[in-house]
Every structure is written in C-alpha cells, then in structure tokens.
Design a protein around this motif. Structure first.
Motif, PDB file in Angstrom:
ATOM      1  N   GLN A  98       0.852  -1.194   0.000  1.00  0.00           N
ATOM      2  CA  GLN A  98       0.000   0.000   0.000  1.00  0.00           C
ATOM      3  C   GLN A  98       0.888   1.244   0.000  1.00  0.00           C
ATOM      4  O   GLN A  98       1.623   1.491   0.949  1.00  0.00           O
ATOM      5  CB  GLN A  98      -0.937   0.048   1.205  1.00  0.00           C
ATOM      6  CG  GLN A  98      -1.856   1.270   1.137  1.00  0.00           C
ATOM      7  CD  GLN A  98      -2.974   1.254   2.161  1.00  0.00           C
ATOM      8  OE1 GLN A  98      -2.802   0.750   3.271  1.00  0.00           O
ATOM      9  NE2 GLN A  98      -4.127   1.801   1.788  1.00  0.00           N
ATOM     10  N   PRO A  99       0.836   2.041  -1.076  1.00  0.00           N
ATOM     11  CA  PRO A  99       1.592   3.301  -1.113  1.00  0.00           C
ATOM     12  C   PRO A  99       0.923   4.336  -0.210  1.00  0.00           C
ATOM     13  O   PRO A  99      -0.300   4.445  -0.185  1.00  0.00           O
ATOM     14  CB  PRO A  99       1.520   3.720  -2.587  1.00  0.00           C
ATOM     15  CG  PRO A  99       1.009   2.519  -3.335  1.00  0.00           C
ATOM     16  CD  PRO A  99       0.165   1.772  -2.353  1.00  0.00           C
ATOM     17  N   VAL A 100       1.739   5.082   0.521  1.00  0.00           N
ATOM     18  CA  VAL A 100       1.239   6.133   1.408  1.00  0.00           C
ATOM     19  C   VAL A 100       1.994   7.419   1.080  1.00  0.00           C
ATOM     20  O   VAL A 100       3.221   7.473   1.194  1.00  0.00           O
ATOM     21  CB  VAL A 100       1.436   5.763   2.895  1.00  0.00           C
ATOM     22  CG1 VAL A 100       0.838   6.847   3.787  1.00  0.00           C
ATOM     23  CG2 VAL A 100       0.818   4.412   3.205  1.00  0.00           C
ATOM     24  N   ASN A 154       9.684   0.755  -9.302  1.00  0.00           N
ATOM     25  CA  ASN A 154       9.564   1.907 -10.187  1.00  0.00           C
ATOM     26  C   ASN A 154       8.111   2.182 -10.551  1.00  0.00           C
ATOM     27  O   ASN A 154       7.685   3.341 -10.654  1.00  0.00           O
ATOM     28  CB  ASN A 154      10.392   1.690 -11.450  1.00  0.00           C
ATOM     29  CG  ASN A 154      10.597   2.979 -12.229  1.00  0.00           C
ATOM     30  OD1 ASN A 154      10.971   4.010 -11.666  1.00  0.00           O
ATOM     31  ND2 ASN A 154      10.320   2.940 -13.527  1.00  0.00           N
ATOM     32  N   ASN A 155       7.322   1.131 -10.743  1.00  0.00           N
ATOM     33  CA  ASN A 155       5.914   1.329 -11.080  1.00  0.00           C
ATOM     34  C   ASN A 155       5.135   1.908  -9.912  1.00  0.00           C
ATOM     35  O   ASN A 155       4.235   2.739 -10.100  1.00  0.00           O
ATOM     36  CB  ASN A 155       5.293   0.005 -11.538  1.00  0.00           C
ATOM     37  CG  ASN A 155       5.784  -0.410 -12.914  1.00  0.00           C
ATOM     38  OD1 ASN A 155       6.312   0.407 -13.674  1.00  0.00           O
ATOM     39  ND2 ASN A 155       5.622  -1.676 -13.256  1.00  0.00           N
ATOM     40  N   ALA A 187       4.080   9.345  -7.633  1.00  0.00           N
ATOM     41  CA  ALA A 187       4.440  10.647  -8.207  1.00  0.00           C
ATOM     42  C   ALA A 187       3.216  11.312  -8.831  1.00  0.00           C
ATOM     43  O   ALA A 187       3.024  12.539  -8.698  1.00  0.00           O
ATOM     44  CB  ALA A 187       5.550  10.470  -9.241  1.00  0.00           C
ATOM     45  N   ARG A 188       2.390  10.517  -9.515  1.00  0.00           N
ATOM     46  CA  ARG A 188       1.168  11.083 -10.105  1.00  0.00           C
ATOM     47  C   ARG A 188       0.219  11.573  -9.016  1.00  0.00           C
ATOM     48  O   ARG A 188      -0.379  12.646  -9.134  1.00  0.00           O
ATOM     49  CB  ARG A 188       0.463  10.031 -10.967  1.00  0.00           C
ATOM     50  CG  ARG A 188       1.118   9.778 -12.309  1.00  0.00           C
ATOM     51  CD  ARG A 188       0.189   9.043 -13.263  1.00  0.00           C
ATOM     52  NE  ARG A 188      -0.170   7.716 -12.756  1.00  0.00           N
ATOM     53  CZ  ARG A 188       0.476   6.608 -13.041  1.00  0.00           C
ATOM     54  NH1 ARG A 188       1.554   6.666 -13.825  1.00  0.00           N
ATOM     55  NH2 ARG A 188       0.088   5.444 -12.554  1.00  0.00           N
ATOM     56  N   ALA A 189       0.098  10.810  -7.943  1.00  0.00           N
ATOM     57  CA  ALA A 189      -0.792  11.205  -6.849  1.00  0.00           C
ATOM     58  C   ALA A 189      -0.299  12.475  -6.160  1.00  0.00           C
ATOM     59  O   ALA A 189      -1.097  13.325  -5.742  1.00  0.00           O
ATOM     60  CB  ALA A 189      -0.915  10.069  -5.841  1.00  0.00           C
TER      61      ALA A 189
END
Length: 509
Positions: free
Chosen positions: A225-227, A285-286, A292-294
């Motif tokens: 989960q990216p935070v 990287n993905n 980065a977009r968020a």
C-alpha cells in the motif's frame, strides 16, 4: 547557482530545471516572521518542550513495561499478543499527544489503511524529515526497517523496539540479504505480524520529486500500500536534508509555529503482476510512478548513493557540494564519467586556462569535450557554470570539480589539484591576485582567512605562492587545521544516519 543563458541567438535550458532534491533553503525573510518567532520562543516554546518531554518519558515507560520479559529473539520470532499488543495502541495515543503539543494540530488522513493481510508492506514517500515519525505513529506503529544501533538510543530505542522492527546490521556482510529474507518471512507468514513500514527512497529529500526507490520492500512480491506524505505549511520548517538547516534549528522553528500541518494519503493497495514479482526494481519503479502522479511531482533518477557523493564533497570542504550531483548526473548521461576527457583538456589545452581567466564559450566547451552542441545534457551542464548569465564559463572551475571528485581522498589532496588547474606562474604557482577567489571557491575558506594569507604575502613581497608555501601556511594556521582533517563532517549529516533510520528509512536496504 544562477540560471545560465547564452546570447539571444542561443538559448540554453535554465539550471533551475535541474531538480536537486537534497537542498533545502529556509530563512525568516519577513519582519513579521521574525517577530512572531521571537515572541513564540519566549511565550510558547518552553511549555511545548516541557509537555513533549513529559509525554516522551511516559511513552518510554510504557514501552519498558511492555518489553519486560521479552528477549531480542522473542521480538524477532513472533508477533506480540494480548496486553502487550494493546499497549502499542496506548503508546501511539501518547505519541500523538506529543506531536499535538509540538504544534501539529492539523493532521489530515485521506483514504483508508489496508490491513496486514491485504497489504503486508506499507511504502511511505517522500521521506523528508525526522518528523516523519508522525505518520508512523498515525499508522499504528507498524514494524519499521531500522539500523540495528537505533535500538540502543536513549528513550527512542525502546519505542523503536516496541514496533518489532526489521533491524539492519551494518557490520554484517550478509545484512542486505538477511533483511530481505526477514521482510519476506513476515510478509508471507500466517502469524499476525504488524505491517512492515519502509521509506523506499532510503534517505531524506526536499519533496520536490521522488528519487529512485530501493527495491528491498518489493522483493517479497506481495501487495504494497503506497502512502503519500505532504506538509502543506506556509513556512517549511520540517524538511531536513543533506544541505540546509540543521536538526536543532528545524526543531526550534517548528515548535515556534502557531500550528503545523501534515497530510497522510493512503492510495489503493498495489497488487504486482507476474513481471513485477520477478523484477523488484520494475515493481518499485511502477509504484513510484503511481505515487508521483498522486503527489503531482516529477520523478528523478537520484539515489541514496548520490548522498555519498555529497558527504564526500562536504568532507573535502568543497563549496556547494550538493551542486556536484547535477554535474555528475549530466556527465553520466554524456558518457564522461569513465572517460579522461577533462584530464586531456588540462594537458592538451593548457593555454585556455591562462587566456582570459579560463573563460570559454558554449561552442568551445562542446568542442573541448567532443560532444555535439545540440546535446541538451551538455547545454544543461554549461548552464550550471554560467553563473553570471554571460554566455561564457570559467572552464577551470569545471575541470577542478571533476578532478577533485575523481582523485581527492582527503582535503589535503585538493591543494595539488588547485595548483594544477589554477596555477599561472611558470612553476605552476598561484598569483597573489588570483589567490582570494581561488581559495574561496576551491577550499571554501572564509574571506577573513584569505585576507590573513594575502596580508602574509604582502609582508614577504611575493607576487606568487608555491604549493609548499601554501601548505605550510595552512598547516600552521589554527583557523585552517580543519582543512587537513579527513574526519571532518557536518554534524547534521552525522545525525542523519541515526535519525533517518529511526523513523523508518533503511540506508542499507
């Protein structure tokens, strides 16, 4: 560094287009800010510090009680259960109160945190401060990845141990493999382990971009989960990176703000495909692209290894150490890192160094390096040295910095390079007229120190100074003895190794 431009006929990219994520500038620029900081330092700071110390001691005592009867092997072999696990929530509440007393009144949480079964690993970015301990607390104190020595830090060591961290031991040559193995075991275990939290950038940046993610958190191939972290404050008093304000200054300025804000945004759980499971770097990287977009910021190919370059440059007392990152990156893209192009310029085009003080145009620069003038990376490299936007640079500055990074091991090694590049006399000596600018640029000497040296030369009546004379003078000047110390290191960077890891970043991952 200023923007670099050629004449109207030839416009080059701005040096500002080259992001440097390791530099942070912070000054109280307005009278209002200065007065407010002064008033709050007297009226608020003592009470905040007292409250923080009380709550820190309380959290430490709770952690001590919770760890009674548990060995290091116990902490690594099985997750806490029962009252010990419940005590974790109590400690988190106390730590939240600590940050509240420190002025973090507005902490906004967006999205929803996944469970350990849904996402065994949490990836937080960008990492920019020791204040990133705040989101760690708000996430329920998951298991962080930390340097082994942090477990022995006063007060904080017990709190870190209570998260059942994944420790990295620098002295162990198998540390990286063991760390990855432990992350995989926890992420795939049937036991009720807390989530593993990691800052995949591996070091602090100024949040202007996302640097390369280290792949350690992605080796297990499990959902992550990216935070995303943000500090949307008018005055950025939290960013603590490799070139900028020190830890104590940032703490003081943060505690003397009326309030500070933090935004924690949980992105949807990222499930890797088969290609990403086989290739952790692709997976990392993905996830970085998604974050980065968020965040609405670009990505950069800087890595933690670049911080080593800054550290080395600071040890060598090179002014503007962080600026060397752009130079090295651009040289890498131009294929110059492993070449001897700059040394050839020094040996074969020596006449340019004495002509017009080493000033050359962009076309001459391209010709010397054997690169097409249309190359955008070369244009950017030129811009970094066109400090006065005049369309010409002092090629000696470029050659000097390249040779220092490639050849100097300690500060005293720089002096021969100074004479090699800037020497103008028949015997390679430095002229007295050139000396002030050369020493301030190359050794970062203060104007007063340079003035003392020039005054010494005036008494001797010499127009030039030799390598031996300069070395002898510096060695006998108590103000300059630091130039000959290979152990000199900015205090902030020494603290960085400890505190960045104590908030979850892994520098050996």
């Amino acid at each position: 560094m200023m923007n670099g431009k050629l004449h109207a006929a030839e416009h080059l990219p701005n040096a500002e287009d080259l992001l440097n994520p390791f530099v942070h500038r912070l000054e109280l620029s307005t009278t209002y800010d200065k007065i407010k900081t002064g008033v709050l330092t007297v009226a608020v700071l003592p009470f905040r510090v007292a409250a923080i110390m009380v709550l820190l001691v309380l959290a430490w005592l709770l952690a001590c009680v919770g760890l009674l009867g548990l060995s290091e092997d116990d902490l690594r072999s099985r997750p806490m259960t029962g009252w010990r696990r419940n005590a974790r929530a109590v400690i988190c509440c106390v730590m939240r109160g600590l940050f509240l007393c420190g002025g973090f009144h507005w902490v906004t949480v967006k999205g929803k945190q996944a469970t350990a079964k849904e996402a065994p690993v949490l990836a937080l970015a960008p990492h920019s401060s020791y204040f990133d301990a705040l989101p760690v607390v708000y996430l329920g104190a998951p298991s962080i990845v930390a340097k082994g020595e942090t477990g022995h830090l006063p007060f904080f060591g017990k709190l870190i141990n209570y998260t059942q961290p994944v420790y990295v031991w620098r002295e162990d040559p198998n540390s990286r493999q063991n760390t990855i193995k432990e992350i995989i075991e926890r992420a795939t275990s049937d036991l009720d382990w807390p989530q593993v939290l990691i800052f995949p950038e591996g070091t602090c940046t100024n949040r202007s971009c996302l640097i390369t993610f280290k792949p350690g958190a992605f080796y297990p191939g499990v959902p992550v989960q990216p935070v995303c972290l943000r500090y949307p404050n008018k005055l950025d008093t939290v960013t603590w990176t490799w070139e900028g304000p020190g830890a104590l200054k940032l703490l003081w300025l943060t505690l003397t703000q009326v309030h500070s804000s933090c935004v924690i945004e949980f992105l949807p759980v990222y499930h890797p495909n088969e290609d990403e499971k086989r290739d952790p770097k692709l997976y990392a990287n993905n996830v970085r692209k998604l974050m980065a977009r968020a965040l609405g910021i670009p990505m950069s190919d800087y890595t933690y290894d670049d911080c080593r370059l800054i550290t080395r440059a600071k040890r060598l007392n090179i002014p503007g150490a962080a600026g060397l990152l752009e130079v090295q990156k651009l040289r890498g893209r131009l294929g110059l890192v492993n070449s001897d192009a700059e040394e050839k310029i020094l040996s074969e085009h020596r006449h340019l160094f004495s002509k017009d003080g080493g000033k050359i145009s962009y076309k001459q620069f391209a010709k010397l390096l054997g690169i097409e003038p249309s190359d955008g990376h070369l244009q950017q490299l030129f811009c970094l040295y066109d400090k006065e936007s005049s369309g010409v640079i002092d090629v000696r500055e470029y050659i000097f910095e390249v040779l220092v990074i490639s050849k100097a091991k300690k500060t005293s090694d720089i002096i021969p390079i100074v004479f090699q590049v800037f020497g103008s006399g028949e015997d390679g000596s430095l002229s007295q007229s050139d000396l002030p600018g050369v020493l301030q640029h190359t050794l970062g000497m203060a104007p007063m120190e340079v003035a003392q040296l020039c005054s010494h030369l005036d008494k001797t009546g010499k127009a030039h100074i030799s390598h031996d004379e300069l070395t002898k003078f510096l060695q006998h000047k108590s103000d300059c003895t630091g130039l000959f110390s290979s152990n000199q290191w900015n205090l902030k960077n020494s603290l960085s190794t400890e505190c960045l890891l104590s908030t979850g970043s892994s520098k050996t991952e």
